[in-house]
Design a protein around this motif. Structure first.
Motif, PDB file in Angstrom:
ATOM      1  N   TYR A   9      -8.732   9.764  -2.685  1.00  0.00           N
ATOM      2  CA  TYR A   9      -8.102   8.737  -1.858  1.00  0.00           C
ATOM      3  C   TYR A   9      -6.583   8.807  -1.978  1.00  0.00           C
ATOM      4  N   GLU A  10      -6.091   9.071  -3.173  1.00  0.00           N
ATOM      5  CA  GLU A  10      -4.647   9.197  -3.376  1.00  0.00           C
ATOM      6  C   GLU A  10      -4.081  10.363  -2.564  1.00  0.00           C
ATOM      7  N   ARG A  11      -4.747  11.507  -2.577  1.00  0.00           N
ATOM      8  CA  ARG A  11      -4.303  12.643  -1.763  1.00  0.00           C
ATOM      9  C   ARG A  11      -4.315  12.292  -0.283  1.00  0.00           C
ATOM     10  N   PHE A  12      -5.349  11.578   0.161  1.00  0.00           N
ATOM     11  CA  PHE A  12      -5.436  11.156   1.558  1.00  0.00           C
ATOM     12  C   PHE A  12      -4.238  10.270   1.937  1.00  0.00           C
ATOM     13  N   ILE A  13      -3.938   9.278   1.100  1.00  0.00           N
ATOM     14  CA  ILE A  13      -2.829   8.360   1.367  1.00  0.00           C
ATOM     15  C   ILE A  13      -1.513   9.123   1.509  1.00  0.00           C
ATOM     16  N   TYR A  14      -1.245  10.030   0.572  1.00  0.00           N
ATOM     17  CA  TYR A  14       0.035  10.734   0.564  1.00  0.00           C
ATOM     18  C   TYR A  14       0.107  11.862   1.588  1.00  0.00           C
ATOM     19  N   SER A  15      -1.011  12.287   2.155  1.00  0.00           N
ATOM     20  CA  SER A  15      -0.988  13.367   3.145  1.00  0.00           C
ATOM     21  C   SER A  15      -1.033  12.869   4.588  1.00  0.00           C
ATOM     22  N   LEU A  16      -1.067  11.565   4.790  1.00  0.00           N
ATOM     23  CA  LEU A  16      -1.167  11.027   6.154  1.00  0.00           C
ATOM     24  C   LEU A  16      -0.086  11.558   7.107  1.00  0.00           C
ATOM     25  N   PRO A  17       1.206  11.545   6.741  1.00  0.00           N
ATOM     26  CA  PRO A  17       2.218  12.035   7.686  1.00  0.00           C
ATOM     27  C   PRO A  17       2.042  13.509   8.072  1.00  0.00           C
ATOM     28  N   ALA A  18       1.569  14.319   7.150  1.00  0.00           N
ATOM     29  CA  ALA A  18       1.348  15.739   7.459  1.00  0.00           C
ATOM     30  C   ALA A  18       0.115  15.938   8.339  1.00  0.00           C
ATOM     31  N   ALA A  19      -0.858  15.065   8.191  1.00  0.00           N
ATOM     32  CA  ALA A  19      -2.121  15.206   8.925  1.00  0.00           C
ATOM     33  C   ALA A  19      -2.063  14.618  10.329  1.00  0.00           C
ATOM     34  N   TYR A  20      -1.196  13.655  10.541  1.00  0.00           N
ATOM     35  CA  TYR A  20      -1.127  12.961  11.830  1.00  0.00           C
ATOM     36  C   TYR A  20       0.290  13.023  12.378  1.00  0.00           C
ATOM     37  N   PRO A  21       0.533  13.878  13.380  1.00  0.00           N
ATOM     38  CA  PRO A  21       1.893  14.067  13.897  1.00  0.00           C
ATOM     39  C   PRO A  21       2.515  12.818  14.520  1.00  0.00           C
ATOM     40  N   GLU A  22       1.696  11.839  14.898  1.00  0.00           N
ATOM     41  CA  GLU A  22       2.256  10.610  15.473  1.00  0.00           C
ATOM     42  C   GLU A  22       2.917   9.714  14.414  1.00  0.00           C
ATOM     43  N   ILE A  23       2.694  10.019  13.128  1.00  0.00           N
ATOM     44  CA  ILE A  23       3.334   9.262  12.048  1.00  0.00           C
ATOM     45  C   ILE A  23       4.705   9.859  11.780  1.00  0.00           C
ATOM     46  N   GLN A  24       5.712   8.990  11.872  1.00  0.00           N
ATOM     47  CA  GLN A  24       7.081   9.418  11.602  1.00  0.00           C
ATOM     48  C   GLN A  24       7.354   9.439  10.100  1.00  0.00           C
ATOM     49  N   SER A  25       6.930   8.365   9.411  1.00  0.00           N
ATOM     50  CA  SER A  25       7.118   8.307   7.962  1.00  0.00           C
ATOM     51  C   SER A  25       6.172   7.278   7.356  1.00  0.00           C
ATOM     52  N   SER A  26       6.056   7.339   6.034  1.00  0.00           N
ATOM     53  CA  SER A  26       5.164   6.441   5.327  1.00  0.00           C
ATOM     54  C   SER A  26       5.758   6.097   3.967  1.00  0.00           C
ATOM     55  N   THR A  27       5.613   4.831   3.590  1.00  0.00           N
ATOM     56  CA  THR A  27       6.026   4.405   2.258  1.00  0.00           C
ATOM     57  C   THR A  27       4.811   3.970   1.435  1.00  0.00           C
ATOM     58  N   LEU A  28       3.616   4.356   1.872  1.00  0.00           N
ATOM     59  CA  LEU A  28       2.410   3.959   1.151  1.00  0.00           C
ATOM     60  C   LEU A  28       2.448   4.490  -0.275  1.00  0.00           C
ATOM     61  N   GLN A  29       2.110   3.611  -1.207  1.00  0.00           N
ATOM     62  CA  GLN A  29       2.038   3.974  -2.618  1.00  0.00           C
ATOM     63  C   GLN A  29       0.733   3.440  -3.176  1.00  0.00           C
ATOM     64  N   LEU A  30       0.115   4.207  -4.041  1.00  0.00           N
ATOM     65  CA  LEU A  30      -1.093   3.772  -4.725  1.00  0.00           C
ATOM     66  C   LEU A  30      -0.707   3.414  -6.156  1.00  0.00           C
ATOM     67  N   TYR A  31      -0.985   2.177  -6.541  1.00  0.00           N
ATOM     68  CA  TYR A  31      -0.660   1.670  -7.873  1.00  0.00           C
ATOM     69  C   TYR A  31      -1.954   1.358  -8.616  1.00  0.00           C
ATOM     70  N   THR A  32      -2.185   2.021  -9.716  1.00  0.00           N
ATOM     71  CA  THR A  32      -3.355   1.740 -10.539  1.00  0.00           C
ATOM     72  C   THR A  32      -2.988   0.619 -11.510  1.00  0.00           C
TER      73      THR A  32
END
Length: 70
Positions: A9-32
């Motif tokens: 899930y962490e890899r998915f969260i951090y790879s969203l901008p690379a996987a979806y060209p419509e995303i300009q940027s992301s500040t999503l962070q996963l905090y355990t």
């Protein structure tokens, strides 16, 4: 909703901008915050100017989404 293991899930969260060209940027962070739970917080900005604010609280041991807001 059933969630994948923490690392997947962490890899998915951090790879969203690379996987979806419509995303300009992301500040999503996963905090355990314990061995069993984590938070996902931040925003996703789209090229259209739309901002999606994300807040998720997950139980990783039970693979459950406990709380969320978008």
């Amino acid at each position: 909703m059933v969630f994948p293991p923490h690392d997947v899930y962490e890899r998915f969260i951090y790879s969203l901008p690379a996987a979806y060209p419509e995303i300009q940027s992301s500040t999503l962070q996963l905090y355990t915050n314990s061995q069993k739970t984590c938070f996902v917080r931040g925003s996703i900005w789209f090229h259209s100017g739309l901002e999606l604010r994300v807040s998720e609280y997950l139980d990783l041991s039970d693979k459950e989404l406990l709380d969320y807001g978008y």
